[in-house]
Enzyme design. Structure first.
Site, PDB file in Angstrom:
ATOM      1  N   TYR A 163       6.152  -9.784   7.210  1.00  0.00           N
ATOM      2  CA  TYR A 163       5.974  -8.349   7.425  1.00  0.00           C
ATOM      3  C   TYR A 163       6.250  -8.021   8.897  1.00  0.00           C
ATOM      4  O   TYR A 163       5.950  -8.829   9.782  1.00  0.00           O
ATOM      5  CB  TYR A 163       4.530  -7.941   7.134  1.00  0.00           C
ATOM      6  CG  TYR A 163       4.187  -7.823   5.668  1.00  0.00           C
ATOM      7  CD1 TYR A 163       4.366  -6.621   4.989  1.00  0.00           C
ATOM      8  CD2 TYR A 163       3.651  -8.896   4.972  1.00  0.00           C
ATOM      9  CE1 TYR A 163       4.028  -6.502   3.647  1.00  0.00           C
ATOM     10  CE2 TYR A 163       3.323  -8.791   3.622  1.00  0.00           C
ATOM     11  CZ  TYR A 163       3.513  -7.593   2.968  1.00  0.00           C
ATOM     12  OH  TYR A 163       3.183  -7.477   1.647  1.00  0.00           O
ATOM     13  N   ASP A 172       0.817  -1.225   0.000  1.00  0.00           N
ATOM     14  CA  ASP A 172       0.000   0.000   0.000  1.00  0.00           C
ATOM     15  C   ASP A 172       0.844   1.265   0.000  1.00  0.00           C
ATOM     16  O   ASP A 172       2.027   1.234   0.347  1.00  0.00           O
ATOM     17  CB  ASP A 172      -0.816   0.075   1.302  1.00  0.00           C
ATOM     18  CG  ASP A 172      -1.891  -0.976   1.386  1.00  0.00           C
ATOM     19  OD1 ASP A 172      -2.213  -1.591   0.354  1.00  0.00           O
ATOM     20  OD2 ASP A 172      -2.401  -1.181   2.503  1.00  0.00           O
TER      21      ASP A 172
END
Lengths: 270, 270
Positions: B112, B54
């Site tokens: 992540y 994103d």
């Protein structure tokens, strides 16, 4: 009742023309503090700053004082200022100090860190707060060279030629060179050494203009073998800026510790 | 001879409209790679990207492939591209891969990290790569809650309502919550707890749109006591985005590890 308030200020120096307020209106840390304090108290305020860090240099704990008749409790200034400051600047602590306390005319020990990101490839997420170099530094040689700097010396070789200092004698209390392995690894065909940060940590009672950056530039020359650690005494003795290494770039430098060592007023800011 | 080249790319996502190239011309990581590759090879190039991170999300090792007839040796693309890329983007590795290798259609494990800077005051030098919060998080409760997510589940509650995914079933391999004490200390009158970074580390074979940020937002709600760890199964079972916590801000998220686990092609990028 007039009060003198001490602020401990952290900032990301990227994009600022240094700590000290300038008449030209270029953005500085003091300029932002003055604006925020004037907004907050409704009367013009000019802070007295401590270390005049260069353009692009960062700090965890630079100091500033100002006088105010405001009724805001001393410890609440930090919160009230932070909402008026950009997120690159944060007042960490605010407290009342004696009316005659001056942050530049008192006994202090300051610690600076110069950070080198030493890896086969740069790291975009470290670019603002470290200096990138791919050289294979000999950290032990850098440590050995650093030891020659400890003590009281004439640091004229480690001072910008644009200084206005009356004397270039200063006392360095400690020089450390630390190696911090970084999580990331180069992979596959690029069988390289592990990335690391090399941290040059210098503590002293006072520093000349560009002194820590010139020390860092000289230790890097020694680390990559361009100079030998044993040359350090003759670099000091030369009393000539040209004898030392280059001034390392500002982005790698951070003021990390500020100790006030006045009798009856001992404080540490980190 | 046409070759397929794989790039491992690190970037600071601040100010980018995400990884994936967009027609509108807004700055994206793929857009920068396409421009640099086109400049370098003299023919139009469009990379095929892997994880579509994103806007504002960072990466140590996102992947992209492209086909080229250029005679530049595969491992030299990294250096040739880096001189043409802004310093917010760095190609860490380049290497040739089989012509049918597709970074989104292969077996992978991605990790992540969501980083929370948890301290009484924000730190300007961490603001771009962590999410700041002053809450007193119960890290043990966050760990306990994270364990419920491990395994194959329908993660519909942890997926943005704007998804186009055919199925919301995904497999999470590991959730860790690590606490890293930070060097700085609050001082004096502000007798506060020590600053720390809380790192939520999630590994999985694939993730839904906003999934890690919704997991982080939910674990933060649990960490500050707004929800209990034992509520996690019912949040999963709800299959409803509204059952989970908020989507944590993008700046705290970084893609830190990319493992390709194809038979005969096992590689790790960090």
């Amino acid at each position: 009742m007039k009060k003198r308030i001490l602020l401990s200020v952290a900032y990301d120096g990227t994009g600022y023309a240094g700590y000290q307020a300038q008449k030209s209106g270029v953005p500085t840390i003091e300029g932002e503090l003055n604006r925020a304090l004037t907004e907050l108290t409704g009367v013009p305020v000019e802070v007295i700053g401590a270390s005049r860090t260069d353009a692009g240099v960062h700090a965890c704990c630079n100091l500033a004082v100002f006088d105010t008749e405001s009724r805001i409790p001393p410890d609440k200034f930090s919160y009230a200022l932070n909402v008026r400051l950009p997120d690159r600047i944060c007042v960490r602590t605010s407290l009342e100090v004696p009316a005659d306390f001056h942050p530049r005319h008192c006994s202090t020990v300051k610690t600076y860190e110069y950070r080198i990101f030493n890896a086969p490839m740069p790291d975009p997420m470290r670019r603002l707060y470290t200096y990138y170099s791919r050289y294979r530094f000999d950290v032990e040689a850098m440590r050995e060279a650093g030891r020659y700097l400890v003590g009281e010396h004439d640091f004229k070789s480690f001072c910008s030629m644009y200084t206005s200092a009356k004397t270039t004698v200063r006392e360095i209390l400690n020089v450390e060179v630390e190696e911090i392995p970084c999580g990331t690894r180069a992979s596959l065909s690029q069988v390289c050494r592990m990335p690391r940060e090399i941290v040059i940590r210098v503590s002293g009672r006072g520093f000349l203009y560009n002194m820590v950056r010139i020390i860092a530039g000289t230790l890097m020359e020694i680390g990559r073998g361009a100079k030998a650690p044993e040359e350090m005494p003759s670099i000091l003795d030369a009393l000539d800026r040209r004898a030392a290494g280059p001034t390392a770039p500002a982005c790698g430098l951070t003021l990390v510790r500020y100790e006030i060592a006045e009798p009856g007023m001992e404080m540490v800011f980190e």
